[in-house]
Design a protein around this motif. Structure first.
Motif, PDB file in Angstrom:
ATOM      1  N   ILE A 153       0.839  -1.204   0.000  1.00 46.14           N
ATOM      2  CA  ILE A 153       0.000   0.000   0.000  1.00 46.14           C
ATOM      3  C   ILE A 153       0.867   1.243   0.000  1.00 46.14           C
ATOM      4  O   ILE A 153       0.697   2.148  -0.815  1.00 46.14           O
ATOM      5  N   ASP A 154       1.839   1.293   0.912  1.00 47.75           N
ATOM      6  CA  ASP A 154       2.675   2.490   1.034  1.00 47.75           C
ATOM      7  C   ASP A 154       3.983   2.127   1.722  1.00 47.75           C
ATOM      8  O   ASP A 154       4.066   1.119   2.441  1.00 47.75           O
ATOM      9  N   GLN A 155       5.011   2.966   1.508  1.00 48.65           N
ATOM     10  CA  GLN A 155       6.311   2.758   2.136  1.00 48.65           C
ATOM     11  C   GLN A 155       6.931   4.102   2.521  1.00 48.65           C
ATOM     12  O   GLN A 155       6.656   5.121   1.892  1.00 48.65           O
ATOM     13  N   VAL A 156       7.760   4.061   3.556  1.00 50.77           N
ATOM     14  CA  VAL A 156       8.560   5.216   3.949  1.00 50.77           C
ATOM     15  C   VAL A 156      10.001   4.749   4.104  1.00 50.77           C
ATOM     16  O   VAL A 156      10.257   3.747   4.783  1.00 50.77           O
ATOM     17  N   ARG A 157      10.935   5.473   3.473  1.00 51.70           N
ATOM     18  CA  ARG A 157      12.355   5.109   3.554  1.00 51.70           C
ATOM     19  C   ARG A 157      13.047   5.852   4.687  1.00 51.70           C
ATOM     20  O   ARG A 157      12.738   7.010   4.954  1.00 51.70           O
ATOM     21  N   VAL A 158      13.990   5.163   5.343  1.00 53.10           N
ATOM     22  CA  VAL A 158      14.689   5.718   6.498  1.00 53.10           C
ATOM     23  C   VAL A 158      16.180   5.400   6.371  1.00 53.10           C
ATOM     24  O   VAL A 158      16.544   4.229   6.190  1.00 53.10           O
ATOM     25  N   PRO A 159      17.062   6.411   6.464  1.00 53.66           N
ATOM     26  CA  PRO A 159      18.502   6.121   6.409  1.00 53.66           C
ATOM     27  C   PRO A 159      18.983   5.433   7.684  1.00 53.66           C
ATOM     28  O   PRO A 159      18.435   5.644   8.763  1.00 53.66           O
ATOM     29  N   ILE A 160      19.999   4.605   7.544  1.00 53.40           N
ATOM     30  CA  ILE A 160      20.672   3.997   8.687  1.00 53.40           C
ATOM     31  C   ILE A 160      22.084   4.557   8.736  1.00 53.40           C
ATOM     32  O   ILE A 160      22.882   4.328   7.817  1.00 53.40           O
ATOM     33  N   ALA A 161      22.417   5.285   9.795  1.00 53.69           N
ATOM     34  CA  ALA A 161      23.765   5.820   9.962  1.00 53.69           C
ATOM     35  C   ALA A 161      24.718   4.700  10.367  1.00 53.69           C
ATOM     36  O   ALA A 161      24.307   3.693  10.958  1.00 53.69           O
ATOM     37  N   ASP A 162      25.980   4.870  10.063  1.00 50.92           N
ATOM     38  CA  ASP A 162      26.975   3.849  10.387  1.00 50.92           C
ATOM     39  C   ASP A 162      27.109   3.643  11.889  1.00 50.92           C
ATOM     40  O   ASP A 162      27.584   2.597  12.336  1.00 50.92           O
ATOM     41  N   THR A 163      26.687   4.629  12.674  1.00 48.07           N
ATOM     42  CA  THR A 163      26.771   4.527  14.133  1.00 48.07           C
ATOM     43  C   THR A 163      25.456   4.060  14.779  1.00 48.07           C
ATOM     44  O   THR A 163      25.408   3.862  15.988  1.00 48.07           O
ATOM     45  N   ASP A 164      24.408   3.900  13.996  1.00 52.44           N
ATOM     46  CA  ASP A 164      23.117   3.462  14.539  1.00 52.44           C
ATOM     47  C   ASP A 164      23.189   1.999  14.978  1.00 52.44           C
ATOM     48  O   ASP A 164      23.690   1.139  14.236  1.00 52.44           O
ATOM     49  N   ASN A 165      22.641   1.719  16.164  1.00 57.17           N
ATOM     50  CA  ASN A 165      22.428   0.322  16.527  1.00 57.17           C
ATOM     51  C   ASN A 165      20.956  -0.006  16.326  1.00 57.17           C
ATOM     52  O   ASN A 165      20.160   0.845  15.920  1.00 57.17           O
TER      53      ASN A 165
END
Length: 331
Positions: A153-165
């Motif tokens: 139906i729908d999507q939202v994109r989210v970046p993952i930072a190299d420091t994100d756990n």
């Protein structure tokens, strides 16, 4: 139809599912019932029953709660039919039989914490971070027979930072998931839904699965390379946590959970798993192309601590090693 007239049944269990339910309730949508897992036995003898986070919130709002052991139980199905739902919403619940997901006239949609068709399965957030992805997201899709395969139906994109756990990414997706659930409900109400078959997207890329994570899944492979070990640790931090074994002489090995690391790319001749430490401030473990510098960890039976505290309290670290038979200690 107005949103206050749309009869919604909501299905979910963990904290991740609370945010979307909260957004619906606070947004004035009519949630006529909440389906969640049975209370979980807790305590030494299982004598205390712990309600799920979704149940706790639902009860606080005076919502009707159903907790079926089996989703095909006739008594449960009768109660579900009596709710006369127009729409069902599933967020982090369990696989539904067709008799359940096909019941409401407007269907049943699921919020999944990945950019489907990528990372179908039980642990999409963990595996996206473990695999070093720089982007993930959330998807709403209508349920059908095969799990996580219905039309998007729908999507939202989210970046993952190299420091994100995984905890950081989890929190991002949980809050954005609430937004997307409300947006999806509004689109269904307005008749503006244009779905996309997942097969169209799957044909363009190699799909990565997101299977359930078990204890042995979390064991660190020190031969995987610095970047892969680094991503593996943050993809499991803080829970369930990546682990290795710390050995000292002939004593039984101790489980060592590792929560936070840094990458140190440098040539060396040490075997993967060798420990390099000054016994005071730093604790590094060799991989094939450098070292993984450990910043926070937890020894079995102890609390989580910074590495300097660990080195002060753990005696004879110079005589210890991880991954028995292949490691050295270098001071």
């Amino acid at each position: 139809m107005e949103k206050k007239d749309l009869r919604i049944v909501y299905m979910g269990t963990p904290e991740f599912a609370v945010e979307s339910l909260k957004r619906l309730v606070e947004g004035g949508y009519q949630v006529v019932g909440v389906i969640t897992m049975p209370d979980k036995p807790m305590g030494r003898h299982g004598s205390v029953l712990q309600p799920s986070p979704v149940k706790q919130y639902a009860v606080s709002q005076g919502l009707k709660v159903l907790q079926p052991e089996k989703l095909k139980d006739e008594n449960f199905l009768a109660e579900l039919r009596d709710l006369k739902a127009d729409l069902q919403i599933v967020v982090a619940f369990r696989m539904l039989p067709e008799v359940v997901w096909n019941m409401p006239r407007l269907g049943t949609f699921n919020l999944h914490a990945s950019l489907l068709p990528q990372y179908r399965g039980a642990a999409p957030i963990n595996w996206a971070v473990i695999n070093g992805e720089t982007e993930t997201g959330i998807t709403t899709f209508f349920l059908k027979h095969e799990i996580d395969t219905g039309e998007i139906i729908d999507q939202v994109r989210v970046p993952i930072a190299d420091t994100d756990n995984v905890e950081i990414v989890y929190d991002k997706l949980m809050h954005l998931g609430g937004d997307l659930v409300v947006k999806t409900v509004d689109a269904i109400l307005e008749g503006n839904v244009k779905t996309i078959p997942q097969e169209q997207l799957a044909a363009a890329t190699e799909l990565r699965p997101a299977p359930k994570i078990f204890k042995e899944t979390c064991r660190i492979d020190w031969q995987a390379g610095v970047k892969k070990v680094y991503d593996f640790v943050r993809g499991l931090s803080p829970y369930p946590a990546a682990w290795t074994e710390l050995h000292q002489g002939d004593a039984a090995p101790l489980a060592l959970k590792i929560f936070e690391t840094e990458k140190v790319f440098v040539a060396h001749n040490l075997k993967p798993g060798s420990i390099v430490t000054d016994k005071k401030t730093y604790f590094q473990i060799a991989s094939t192309d450098g070292f993984v510098k450990v910043l926070s960890l937890q020894l079995a039976g102890k609390k989580r601590m910074e590495v300097a505290d660990f080195l002060r309290g753990y005696r004879h670290v110079e005589d210890s090693f991880v991954e028995k038979k292949i490691c050295n200690i270098i001071s």
